[in-house]
Design a protein around this motif. Structure first.
Motif: not given
Length: 294
Positions: A40, A43, A180, A183
């Motif tokens: 996370d 990201l 996003l 992913r």
């Protein structure tokens, strides 16, 4: 504007974080009991920006992240301050920094607020747009799947589905966030599902693994029956504990989840800076990706 909005306390400095700060950032989110993993944090490092506050020793004591989107807005999240440094205005300074950075890029700041955070954000110029609740299940009771009887075929996402998924999500979320989404599809493959009706994509679901629980979302669908079919399929294959952030307007779906063992953990409010309406379409948004991602 409060002094803490523009001046940091003595001995505290700000800088943009990088991959080398990953372990320290993880330590902050773990201290707070949050669900994020290193993936996370990556990201935000790869798709957005993370600003950190450090002591003169170099110790990371606070963070905040922005995630810009192409639809005229950007996300603010991951506002964390280590316990020993709280109540000194650090979080408010970080929020102002993130707001200024997004506004300088001509992006409207957006965030999802807890009840305590909401009171701070109202004072900074954010407005309430819509409410949601986090539903959590430590165990999921079995139920009949809701796919065939609703006329929707639920299957894993294939490469050829992505153009339709991105188009649907862009229309529902209000911006293209294809990097996003791709992913997330790799994070929890069993949740990467598409709903097809008469050969057309009418909904999709993604999810991600977490430090303490798996999270399901985003979930976009043309109607509640499709959303329920996607969730039903996922709940038969993904292990608990599980979290789903569900807009309040989809109360019937929430009632169904409660029969499966989900309980409301906390409310959240989607807030937008300087305007009273959101960029998304909550009629077709049945679960968000999480308050840190939108």
């Amino acid at each position: 504007m409060a002094v803490s909005d523009q001046v940091l306390p003595s001995g505290v400095a700000a800088r943009e974080l990088s991959e080398s700060d990953l372990a320290a950032a993880m330590a902050l989110s773990q201290e707070a009991g949050w669900n994020q993993t290193a993936a996370d944090w990556r990201l935000f490092l790869e798709l957005g920006h993370v600003v950190g506050l450090t002591r003169s020793s170099g110790a990371l004591i606070a963070t905040a992240a922005t995630l810009p989107h192409g639809g005229g807005f950007g996300w603010i999240s991951m506002v964390l301050v280590t316990a020993s440094e709280r109540r000194r205005g650090l979080a408010r300074w970080l929020l102002r920094r993130c707001m200024d950075d997004l506004i300088a890029k001509k992006l409207v700041p957006v965030l999802d607020a807890t009840p305590a955070g909401r009171m701070v954000y109202l004072g900074l110029g954010f407005n309430d747009c819509w409410a949601m609740r986090r539903a959590v299940a430590q165990q999921v009771r079995s139920s009949s799947q809701r796919g065939a009887q609703e006329g929707a075929t639920i299957r894993p996402i294939a490469e050829e589905d992505w153009s339709a998924i991105i188009a649907l999500d862009t229309d529902v979320f209000g911006a293209d966030r294809s990097r996003l989404l791709r992913r997330l599809a790799a994070r929890l493959p069993a949740a990467a599902l598409v709903a097809e009706r008469h050969g057309r994509v009418v909904g999709f679901l993604l999810g991600r693994d977490g430090r303490t629980m798996n999270q399901l979302g985003p979930l976009a669908a043309g109607d509640e029956s499709v959303a329920g079919a996607l969730l039903s399929h996922a709940l038969h294959t993904i292990s608990a504990p599980l979290a789903i952030d569900l807009p309040d307007r989809h109360s019937r779906l929430g009632e169904w989840l409660s029969t499966l063992g989900f309980k409301i953990e906390r409310p959240l409010t989607r807030m937008v800076y300087g305007r009273s309406h959101a960029f998304d379409d909550t009629a077709r948004l049945f679960a968000i990706a999480g308050p840190e991602l939108g």
